[in-house]
Write a protein that holds these residues in place. Structure first.
Motif, mmCIF file in Angstrom:
data_model
loop_
_atom_site.group_PDB
_atom_site.id
_atom_site.type_symbol
_atom_site.label_atom_id
_atom_site.label_comp_id
_atom_site.label_asym_id
_atom_site.label_seq_id
_atom_site.Cartn_x
_atom_site.Cartn_y
_atom_site.Cartn_z
ATOM 1 N N ASP A 182 24.567 2.726 -26.498
ATOM 2 C CA ASP A 182 24.291 3.245 -25.158
ATOM 3 C C ASP A 182 25.384 2.745 -24.213
ATOM 4 O O ASP A 182 25.372 1.586 -23.805
ATOM 5 N N GLU A 183 26.316 3.621 -23.886
ATOM 6 C CA GLU A 183 27.484 3.209 -23.108
ATOM 7 C C GLU A 183 27.116 2.581 -21.761
ATOM 8 O O GLU A 183 27.664 1.552 -21.375
ATOM 9 N N ALA A 184 26.175 3.176 -21.066
ATOM 10 C CA ALA A 184 25.797 2.644 -19.752
ATOM 11 C C ALA A 184 25.158 1.261 -19.878
ATOM 12 O O ALA A 184 25.478 0.343 -19.108
ATOM 13 N N CYS A 186 25.543 -0.862 -22.374
ATOM 14 C CA CYS A 186 26.586 -1.775 -22.849
ATOM 15 C C CYS A 186 27.521 -2.185 -21.707
ATOM 16 O O CYS A 186 27.802 -3.379 -21.514
ATOM 17 N N THR A 187 27.955 -1.221 -20.941
ATOM 18 C CA THR A 187 28.856 -1.501 -19.821
ATOM 19 C C THR A 187 28.182 -2.407 -18.797
ATOM 20 O O THR A 187 28.805 -3.338 -18.271
ATOM 21 N N GLY A 188 26.912 -2.154 -18.531
ATOM 22 C CA GLY A 188 26.168 -2.985 -17.594
ATOM 23 C C GLY A 188 26.058 -4.423 -18.073
ATOM 24 O O GLY A 188 26.221 -5.364 -17.284
ATOM 25 N N LEU A 235 28.093 -5.975 -20.269
ATOM 26 C CA LEU A 235 29.421 -6.592 -20.261
ATOM 27 C C LEU A 235 29.847 -6.989 -18.852
ATOM 28 O O LEU A 235 30.407 -8.076 -18.650
ATOM 29 N N ALA A 236 29.564 -6.130 -17.882
ATOM 30 C CA ALA A 236 29.927 -6.430 -16.499
ATOM 31 C C ALA A 236 29.098 -7.595 -15.954
ATOM 32 O O ALA A 236 29.635 -8.505 -15.312
ATOM 33 N N ARG A 254 30.287 -10.679 -17.635
ATOM 34 C CA ARG A 254 31.748 -10.833 -17.611
ATOM 35 C C ARG A 254 32.314 -11.107 -19.007
ATOM 36 O O ARG A 254 33.055 -12.067 -19.228
ATOM 37 N N ASP A 308 34.409 -9.565 -22.291
ATOM 38 C CA ASP A 308 35.381 -8.581 -22.754
ATOM 39 C C ASP A 308 34.729 -7.761 -23.873
ATOM 40 O O ASP A 308 34.116 -8.339 -24.781
ATOM 41 N N PRO A 309 34.840 -6.443 -23.835
ATOM 42 C CA PRO A 309 34.248 -5.619 -24.890
ATOM 43 C C PRO A 309 34.675 -6.041 -26.300
ATOM 44 O O PRO A 309 33.887 -5.931 -27.243
#
Length: 89
Positions: free
Chosen positions: A58-60, A62-64, A66-67, A70, A72-73
């Motif tokens: 789930d990109e959203a 996952c991005t949430g 990681l952000a 903090r 790194d992917p």
């Protein structure tokens, strides 16, 4: 990445997921786990691998994560490779 570092990162991912009721319920439904099972198996490397797989699907989400943490992917992918069930490179 060492297995213990991968498990620590995956536990952070599980904590993040636990803070999002809707996505936690979706993870439980997809995995077939009950909330009590999740609590009992929270330190299980195979479960932690499933948590990372769920985030990566789930990109959203996952991005949430990681952000918020903090991270790194590349570290998330390294953690996944260090846990059971990773595809051989």
């Amino acid at each position: 990445m060492h297995s213990s570092a991968a498990q620590t990162l995956a536990l952070k991912a599980l904590t993040h997921l636990a803070g999002d009721g809707e996505n936690l319920l979706r993870f439980l439904r997809i995995s077939g786990l009950e909330p009590d099972d999740l609590k009992q198996r929270a330190g299980d490397p195979e479960l932690l691998a499933a948590v990372i797989d769920f985030l990566l699907s789930d990109e959203a989400l996952c991005t949430g994560f990681l952000a918020a943490e903090r991270i790194d992917p590349k570290m998330l992918h390294a953690a996944r490779r260090a846990l059971p069930g990773a595809a051989e490179s």
